[in-house]
Design an enzyme around this catalytic site. Sequence first.
Site, mmCIF file in Angstrom:
data_model
loop_
_atom_site.group_PDB
_atom_site.id
_atom_site.type_symbol
_atom_site.label_atom_id
_atom_site.label_comp_id
_atom_site.label_asym_id
_atom_site.label_seq_id
_atom_site.Cartn_x
_atom_site.Cartn_y
_atom_site.Cartn_z
ATOM 1 N N SER A 1 11.592 87.955 -31.499
ATOM 2 C CA SER A 1 12.234 89.042 -32.241
ATOM 3 C C SER A 1 13.411 88.502 -33.037
ATOM 4 C CB SER A 1 12.694 90.145 -31.282
ATOM 5 O OG SER A 1 13.729 89.673 -30.440
ATOM 6 N N GLY A 2 13.977 89.353 -33.879
ATOM 7 C CA GLY A 2 15.027 88.921 -34.801
ATOM 8 C C GLY A 2 16.438 89.181 -34.329
ATOM 9 N N ASP B 1 9.538 75.140 -15.962
ATOM 10 C CA ASP B 1 10.933 75.020 -16.356
ATOM 11 C C ASP B 1 11.864 75.397 -15.203
ATOM 12 O OD1 ASP B 1 10.056 77.650 -16.581
ATOM 13 O OD2 ASP B 1 11.439 78.156 -18.185
ATOM 14 N N VAL C 1 7.175 99.465 -34.648
ATOM 15 C CA VAL C 1 7.364 100.900 -34.421
ATOM 16 C C VAL C 1 7.398 101.602 -35.768
ATOM 17 C CG1 VAL C 1 8.982 102.664 -33.648
ATOM 18 C CG2 VAL C 1 8.627 100.632 -32.258
ATOM 19 N N CYS D 1 11.140 86.494 -15.051
ATOM 20 C CA CYS D 1 11.010 86.996 -13.694
ATOM 21 C C CYS D 1 12.147 87.967 -13.417
ATOM 22 C CB CYS D 1 11.065 85.848 -12.689
ATOM 23 S SG CYS D 1 9.862 84.534 -12.996
#
Length: 666
Positions: free
Chosen positions: A363-364, A100, A289, A2
């Site tokens: 993601s890493g 949560d 990408v 949010c």
Amino acid sequence: MCGLAGFVSPFLRADAAPGVITSMLSLIRHRGPDEAGYYLDDGLTMGAVRLAIVDLPSGAQPMADPSERHWICFNGELYNHVELREELRRLGRPFRTQSDTEVALQAWIQWGPACLTRFNGAFAMAIRDAVSGDLFLARDRYGKRPLFYADLRGEFLFASEMKAFRAYPGFRFELDPRELESIFAVWTPLPDRTPFKGIRQLPMGGFLTLRDGHHTLHTYEELEVAAPPFTGSEAEAAAYVRETLRESVELRLRSDVEVGVYLSGGLDSSIVTKLATDLSSHEVRTFSVAFEDKTFDESGNQHEVASYLGTRHSSITVSAADIAESFPSAVYHAEVPAFRTAFVPMYLLSRHASDAGIKTILSGEGADEAFLGYSLFRETLLRASWHELPEDERADKLAGLHPELAHFGPAHRKHLTGLFQQFSVERLPGLFSHELRYQNGLFATRLLKDRAEPFADALALVRMAPEYAALTPVQKAQWLEYKTLLAGYLLSTQGERMGLAHGVENRCPFLDPAVVRAAAAVNLRFDDGFDEKAILKKAFRGELPASSLTRPKQPYRAPGSAVFKEQRPDYLELLLSDAELAQLDCIDPAFAKRLVAKIMSTPDAEISTKEDQAFVYLLSTAVLNQQFVMNRESYMGAPSKARLNVRTIADRRVNRPAPLAVGGTL
């Protein structure tokens, strides 16, 4: 995920508060396009825009406990909310939702600030105590989610993005030359800083209490980069790392909407993708990408991993024209000068993921910091041991540092040897690991009219950290990376801010506290630090394509100043016109014009890294000045298409009726 915004003001007319908070939320609606609401109390107004990911029907914000004493606006996710809810239930805390957000509120009521150390998540939150009148702001330990504030001598503003302050009556943005000097020098704002006067960000691992008009800052969590060495065998260490990562990915797959993965083709994102496919009951979608310019393109590796793991893969191919076109919009969402353009393709990728119906991405990020993946760490080891190493070993290690960079090739070896010899002794106390990198930033500070000491604040940052002095050189390098480039650029400018520009939340399994602790325990235990992420490769041997485990790291990069020279976008006039350049009060026009002239007239191969970075800094600062200081709408990109139904969750001001619900559309 949010966005939140609010203000405490004894001066603003009561009947003006709903319009102001609605306008503030409208400026960050991209963060939460699903719904919005606000809460009013005497002197305080706060609201949230919501990206519904957990408990879609019942997680509306702001949210109160049953007594309506405590109210929360929450941005982010608690990945361990299931376990925390069960613990809190056993302690007698009541729950009305499965969100949560409610867990965060009940945990705060039960444990106070001590709850923050129990949270495994990415979050920023604001909690109002309607009885005491206190306001609490808190942020996660790695700075994954932003939270900005401005203390205006009696009025206090806060928001997930600074642009929300544009809607507050009388607020004006002004670039801060001192902060720009530090940003240019160290590549990123320091943990509590921004490029604007009077605006600060809540530091990672910190919380703030506003009481009787005065705010105090507190730290609840220090970085853990040191840990007792792992005592088992190498095989046991690899198994330990793999299981810890598996548990982290499993937690981050908790969602009531589909979770995708950003797949760069490198080791880290490949590991995350592998674990996601193992743990998901459905086909995993991956996104990446590719670049028209093959110098930067990794699409071959991306498709190889996607095919090997059987994901449903989708990619976008980014051209120089795409980067030039989207640069102002990406800067507007980043809200900070940038030293390279690599955040722009991530802005385009998140739009692509959003168009595909994805709200949540793994993601890493964080793997290189935790597992010593950057050449920076090998540079630090080499420089720290320079005088103990034989000459031939120095040469071998120097040759392997940056195989992807031409200026680290054989033709430059003599110069590099002299450079490393020169920087084998610390010059800036505590900043030894980063001194070579900071030379590029030092050049960029010449753009400023008035310069003081560009590294003064960075030196103060390490000097004031009680745990820092006892760390090894490599651990100090890690600490600095976590505190500066990771939180200030990779997780924000290039990560969270580009994702939330299109309503896409990013989750980082490598930044689970248990994973960071595991990495600290095994790093340098089974290799000398020059075998890049050796333990990670051992942990996933046989589970990924061989090339993912053997090819040298290729840092994610994008074309820089060449984009603007080739494309000549209209906004380049901000640097080419003397009148436009003069609007940047803090910039030295003579030096800026010389730099721009060289960039525009010199072949790309003859532009140095420091010149390229300084040009991108200058251009992004000029664009930022137009957007925030000059308030020119034409530089802010296309407005969000999201339309929000904003409702009053509660109005608790004196002599006002009980909670009401009114409709409006942003």
